[in-house]
Design a protein around this motif. Structure first.
Motif, PDB file in Angstrom:
ATOM      1  N   SER A 163     -51.350   8.604 -12.815  1.00 47.50           N
ATOM      2  CA  SER A 163     -50.569   9.839 -12.665  1.00 47.50           C
ATOM      3  C   SER A 163     -51.376  10.982 -12.052  1.00 47.50           C
ATOM      4  N   TYR A 164     -52.709  11.046 -12.349  1.00 47.19           N
ATOM      5  CA  TYR A 164     -53.499  12.161 -11.790  1.00 47.19           C
ATOM      6  C   TYR A 164     -53.602  12.097 -10.266  1.00 47.19           C
TER       7      TYR A 164
ATOM      8  N   ASN B  13     -51.016  14.392  -8.423  1.00 40.64           N
ATOM      9  CA  ASN B  13     -51.042  15.844  -8.564  1.00 40.64           C
ATOM     10  C   ASN B  13     -51.979  16.524  -7.582  1.00 40.64           C
TER      11      ASN B  13
END
Ligand SMILES: [Zn+2]
Length: 124
Positions: free
Chosen positions: A119-120, A123
């Motif tokens: 998920s990082y 971003n």
């Protein structure tokens, strides 16, 4: 020598206005349809290849990370030309993703390192 212009669809020589591109409306719409068809076919081809790439990466790396031979991925149908996006890690490696699976080049030019998207990575 004056090169005679030909119809973009049927290749017959064109008469009349110099800006004419087609014999008639029929050739014009046939050309247009063919163009749309081939573009759609290209999109279908790329979509299919991306799915094949993703499944090759998944098969070669069911969990975590894995360093595998490019040749193995190619044998699973991988085509390295196509990816969906890329991500640059802190140490400067660029990962090429096919949806949620990505790979990066390693010291050995015959191999790649496969990872799963975290998920990082989204971003940035
Ligand atoms: Zn024509």
């Amino acid at each position: 020598m004056n090169k005679k212009k030909t119809c973009l669809f049927c290749n017959k020589p064109l008469n009349g206005r110099s800006d004419k591109k087609f014999c008639d409306e029929q050739c014009k719409s046939a050309f247009h349809n063919k163009n749309i068809e081939s573009k759609e076919a290209y999109i279908r081809f790329v979509n299919k290849q991306l799915r094949t790439n993703r499944s090759a990466l998944r098969k070669a790396c069911p969990e975590g990370k894995a360093t595998v031979r490019k040749q193995f991925l190619i044998s699973l149908g991988m085509n390295f030309t196509y990816c969906t996006h890329n991500w640059k890690s802190n140490n400067g490696n660029t990962y090429f993703f096919c949806y949620d699976y990505g790979y990066t080049n390693v010291d050995n030019p015959e191999k790649v390192l496969i990872i799963q998207q975290q998920s990082y990575m989204l971003n940035q």
